[in-house]
Write a protein that holds these residues in place. Structure first.
Motif, PDB file in Angstrom:
ATOM      1  N   TYR A   1       0.764  -1.251   0.000  1.00 29.64           N
ATOM      2  CA  TYR A   1       0.000   0.000   0.000  1.00 29.64           C
ATOM      3  C   TYR A   1       0.799   1.308   0.000  1.00 29.64           C
ATOM      4  O   TYR A   1       0.525   2.190  -0.786  1.00 29.64           O
ATOM      5  N   CYS A   2       1.754   1.506   0.887  1.00 28.44           N
ATOM      6  CA  CYS A   2       2.448   2.796   0.980  1.00 28.44           C
ATOM      7  C   CYS A   2       3.736   2.806   0.160  1.00 28.44           C
ATOM      8  O   CYS A   2       4.072   1.842  -0.511  1.00 28.44           O
ATOM      9  N   ALA A   3       4.477   3.900   0.234  1.00 28.18           N
ATOM     10  CA  ALA A   3       5.518   4.202  -0.745  1.00 28.18           C
ATOM     11  C   ALA A   3       6.916   3.678  -0.456  1.00 28.18           C
ATOM     12  O   ALA A   3       7.769   3.750  -1.324  1.00 28.18           O
ATOM     13  N   GLN A   4       7.199   3.156   0.727  1.00 24.25           N
ATOM     14  CA  GLN A   4       8.590   2.822   1.043  1.00 24.25           C
ATOM     15  C   GLN A   4       8.753   1.391   1.567  1.00 24.25           C
ATOM     16  O   GLN A   4       9.194   1.176   2.699  1.00 24.25           O
ATOM     17  N   PRO A   5       8.463   0.388   0.727  1.00 24.32           N
ATOM     18  CA  PRO A   5       8.560  -0.998   1.198  1.00 24.32           C
ATOM     19  C   PRO A   5       9.983  -1.418   1.558  1.00 24.32           C
ATOM     20  O   PRO A   5      10.194  -2.075   2.582  1.00 24.32           O
ATOM     21  N   LEU A   6      10.968  -1.053   0.761  1.00 26.68           N
ATOM     22  CA  LEU A   6      12.343  -1.451   1.036  1.00 26.68           C
ATOM     23  C   LEU A   6      12.847  -0.831   2.336  1.00 26.68           C
ATOM     24  O   LEU A   6      13.373  -1.533   3.214  1.00 26.68           O
ATOM     25  N   GLU A   7      12.658   0.454   2.485  1.00 22.35           N
ATOM     26  CA  GLU A   7      13.131   1.155   3.675  1.00 22.35           C
ATOM     27  C   GLU A   7      12.432   0.658   4.935  1.00 22.35           C
ATOM     28  O   GLU A   7      13.053   0.508   5.998  1.00 22.35           O
ATOM     29  N   THR A   8      11.131   0.385   4.827  1.00 15.82           N
ATOM     30  CA  THR A   8      10.365  -0.127   5.962  1.00 15.82           C
ATOM     31  C   THR A   8      10.863  -1.512   6.361  1.00 15.82           C
ATOM     32  O   THR A   8      11.075  -1.793   7.543  1.00 15.82           O
ATOM     33  N   SER A   9      11.071  -2.374   5.374  1.00  7.54           N
ATOM     34  CA  SER A   9      11.583  -3.726   5.644  1.00  7.54           C
ATOM     35  C   SER A   9      12.959  -3.675   6.279  1.00  7.54           C
ATOM     36  O   SER A   9      13.241  -4.405   7.236  1.00  7.54           O
ATOM     37  N   GLU A  10      13.820  -2.823   5.742  1.00  8.63           N
ATOM     38  CA  GLU A  10      15.184  -2.721   6.280  1.00  8.63           C
ATOM     39  C   GLU A  10      15.187  -2.218   7.722  1.00  8.63           C
ATOM     40  O   GLU A  10      15.928  -2.733   8.560  1.00  8.63           O
TER      41      GLU A  10
END
Length: 114
Positions: free
Chosen positions: A72-81
């Motif tokens: 849904y939102c814009a920062q999947p990589l940064e959130t996962s990291e």
């Protein structure tokens, strides 16, 4: 790395981490516990929850994310990291399950194209 929980008979793949037939017993936790989830690729929301944990002096071993890290939102990589670096425990949500089992959708029932 976060520790992923799942149903005992399932396999989960999230990035390069694979957890097979695993359930982590956290034992008896003493002190306050922070349980939250549904980061949904919202880096700012996850950062805010990490700040809440810090402000309340709740360490990663007593913090549990209930899944659905990305979507849904814009920062999947940064959130996962960030979640991986944090060391908090993480359950497998339906978003992780759909990725891990190569499903075409998360099973949320959203109409096609929505």
């Amino acid at each position: 790395m976060p520790k992923y929980f799942q149903k005992p008979s399932a396999n989960c793949s999230l990035g390069s981490d694979v957890v097979a037939d695993a359930v982590l017993d956290l034992g008896e936790l003493e002190g306050d516990i922070l349980v939250f989830g549904g980061a949904y690729s919202n880096l700012q929301a996850l950062e805010a929850m990490m700040k809440v944990a810090k402000d309340l002096n709740i360490p990663p071993e007593r913090t549990i994310h209930t899944g659905d890290v990305v979507a849904y939102c814009a920062q999947p990589l940064e959130t996962s990291e960030l979640l991986q670096r944090s060391g908090v425990h993480c359950l497998m949500g339906n978003c992780e399950e759909s990725i891990g089992f190569s499903k075409l959708d998360c099973g949320c029932g959203f109409p096609e194209g929505s």
